[in-house]
Design an enzyme around this catalytic site. Structure first.
Site, short mmCIF file in Angstrom:
data_model
loop_
_atom_site.label_atom_id
_atom_site.label_comp_id
_atom_site.label_asym_id
_atom_site.label_seq_id
_atom_site.Cartn_x
_atom_site.Cartn_y
_atom_site.Cartn_z
N GLY A 22 0.81 -1.21 0.05
CA GLY A 22 -0.28 0.09 -0.01
C GLY A 22 0.86 1.28 -0.03
O GLY A 22 0.47 2.41 0.62
N ASN A 24 1.18 3.14 -2.63
CA ASN A 24 0.43 4.00 -3.44
C ASN A 24 -0.93 4.68 -2.53
O ASN A 24 -1.13 5.89 -2.60
CB ASN A 24 -0.11 3.59 -4.70
CG ASN A 24 0.73 3.59 -5.85
OD1 ASN A 24 1.24 4.85 -6.37
ND2 ASN A 24 1.76 2.62 -6.02
N ARG A 75 -15.12 -14.25 -7.79
CA ARG A 75 -15.01 -13.06 -8.05
C ARG A 75 -16.35 -12.57 -7.89
O ARG A 75 -16.57 -11.45 -7.43
CB ARG A 75 -14.42 -12.86 -9.66
CG ARG A 75 -14.50 -11.35 -10.03
CD ARG A 75 -13.80 -10.98 -11.27
NE ARG A 75 -14.33 -11.77 -12.55
CZ ARG A 75 -13.90 -11.64 -13.54
NH1 ARG A 75 -12.90 -11.10 -13.76
NH2 ARG A 75 -14.45 -12.01 -14.65
N MET A 100 -4.14 -6.59 -7.22
CA MET A 100 -3.72 -7.67 -8.23
C MET A 100 -4.59 -8.61 -8.73
O MET A 100 -4.52 -9.70 -8.65
CB MET A 100 -2.62 -8.43 -7.30
CG MET A 100 -1.29 -7.60 -6.79
SD MET A 100 -0.89 -6.31 -8.14
CE MET A 100 0.14 -7.22 -9.18
N LEU A 103 -11.09 -7.16 -12.39
CA LEU A 103 -12.55 -6.91 -12.16
C LEU A 103 -13.32 -7.08 -13.38
O LEU A 103 -12.85 -7.30 -14.45
CB LEU A 103 -12.68 -5.64 -11.74
CG LEU A 103 -12.09 -4.96 -10.32
CD1 LEU A 103 -12.09 -3.70 -10.14
CD2 LEU A 103 -12.69 -5.76 -9.22
N HIS A 119 -0.12 1.65 -13.25
CA HIS A 119 0.50 0.38 -13.84
C HIS A 119 1.89 0.81 -14.06
O HIS A 119 2.25 1.87 -14.47
CB HIS A 119 -0.30 0.19 -15.32
CG HIS A 119 0.60 -0.99 -15.88
ND1 HIS A 119 0.29 -2.43 -15.54
CD2 HIS A 119 1.36 -1.13 -16.92
CE1 HIS A 119 1.18 -3.07 -16.45
NE2 HIS A 119 1.68 -2.46 -17.13
N ASP A 151 -11.10 -0.18 -17.84
CA ASP A 151 -12.17 -0.59 -18.77
C ASP A 151 -12.34 -1.84 -18.80
O ASP A 151 -11.48 -2.52 -18.01
CB ASP A 151 -12.18 0.07 -20.30
CG ASP A 151 -10.90 -0.41 -21.12
OD1 ASP A 151 -10.51 0.26 -21.96
OD2 ASP A 151 -10.12 -1.43 -20.40
N GLY A 153 -10.88 -4.11 -20.53
CA GLY A 153 -9.53 -4.69 -21.03
C GLY A 153 -8.69 -4.95 -19.86
O GLY A 153 -8.84 -4.33 -18.58
N GLU A 184 5.27 6.83 -9.40
CA GLU A 184 3.53 6.64 -9.10
C GLU A 184 2.96 7.37 -8.15
O GLU A 184 1.86 7.72 -8.09
CB GLU A 184 3.39 5.13 -8.87
CG GLU A 184 3.79 4.04 -9.91
CD GLU A 184 3.86 2.61 -9.61
OE1 GLU A 184 2.82 2.39 -8.70
OE2 GLU A 184 4.71 1.82 -9.78
C1 GRF Z 1 2.90 -0.79 -7.97
O1 GRF Z 1 4.15 -1.01 -8.74
C2 GRF Z 1 1.89 -0.50 -8.78
O2 GRF Z 1 2.38 -0.27 -9.97
C3 GRF Z 1 1.64 -2.10 -9.22
O3 GRF Z 1 1.86 -2.97 -7.80
C4 GRF Z 1 2.66 -1.92 -7.11
C5 GRF Z 1 1.62 -1.58 -5.77
O4 GRF Z 1 2.73 -1.18 -4.84
N1 GRF Z 1 0.08 -2.34 -9.63
P1 GRF Z 1 1.99 -0.48 -3.50
O5 GRF Z 1 1.09 -1.74 -2.96
O6 GRF Z 1 1.12 0.78 -4.12
O7 GRF Z 1 3.10 -0.32 -2.67
#
Ligand code: GRF
Length: 202
Positions: A22, A24, A75, A100, A103, A119, A151, A153, A184
């Protein structure tokens, strides 16, 4: 294509879906704290498919609702529970951050224009898993990250913000991933602001 619900005439309510550490989520909590001192938005709900995800501890530490919703092979069950929680917390925008799971098209359709994701590549390059490794193996000069609308995809929705990283000769997957992750953390709050202001639409 449904009209974007943004901009709102009130503070937006964010949900973050995270499967792991987490980081991000942490940058979104810093930018849009639950205490509400950022008029644009506040994080109101964190949801994880993994009971032990550190993301849930980060949410609890700042008093944000943190809910483990099992995914397993079910799901549909996950999405029914997620839908109920998103309604219960009156969420306006769902931020997938290190989530991960894929959806369903039905879920994405229901939330069209209100689900975004980060991403670790410059989409459309290197979609899917291990994007950093894909970039290293392709021998590209630069990569980076993309925050995009989700979306039906995989990593195919419209890009909102992209930030670049130059690959170094001695980079390995870990060093490149770390530098992209730093970008990010800047890109995600920036993308949320653009979407909530109605400046970027799906
Ligand atoms: C990030 O590199 C993101 O791009 C990818 O998974 C990682 C997530 O990291 N989808 P965090 O859980 O936000 O630290």
């Amino acid at each position: 294509m449904p009209e974007s619900p943004f901009p709102l005439a009130r503070q937006a309510r964010l949900a973050v879906f995270a499967s792991g550490r987490g980081s991000n989520l942490a940058s979104l909590l810093a930018a849009f704290p639950p205490a509400g001192d950022e008029p644009l938005a506040a994080v109101r709900l964190v949801l994880s498919d993994r009971a032990g995800a550190y993301a849930l501890e980060r949410a609890e530490a700042v008093g944000v609702a943190a809910v483990h919703v099992p995914f397993g092979r079910d799901r549909d069950g996950f999405e029914r529970r997620a839908d109920a929680l998103l309604r219960e917390y009156a969420v306006d925008l769902v931020c997938l951050a290190g989530f991960m799971r894929v959806l369903s098209p039905a879920f994405v359709e229901r939330w069209q224009g209100r689900v975004i994701n980060v991403h670790p590549s410059l989409l459309p390059a290197f979609r899917g898993l291990h994007a950093q490794r894909q970039a290293l193996e392709a021998g590209v000069r630069e990569s980076g990250c993309t925050v995009h609308f989700v979306d039906a995809g995989i990593d195919t929705g419209r890009a909102i913000v992209q930030r670049r990283v130059v690959l170094e000769a001695d980079d390995d997957e870990a060093s490149l991933a770390a530098r992209i992750l730093d970008q990010e953390h800047i890109a995600y709050p920036e993308a949320v602001r653009l979407v909530l202001r109605g400046e970027v639409r799906p």
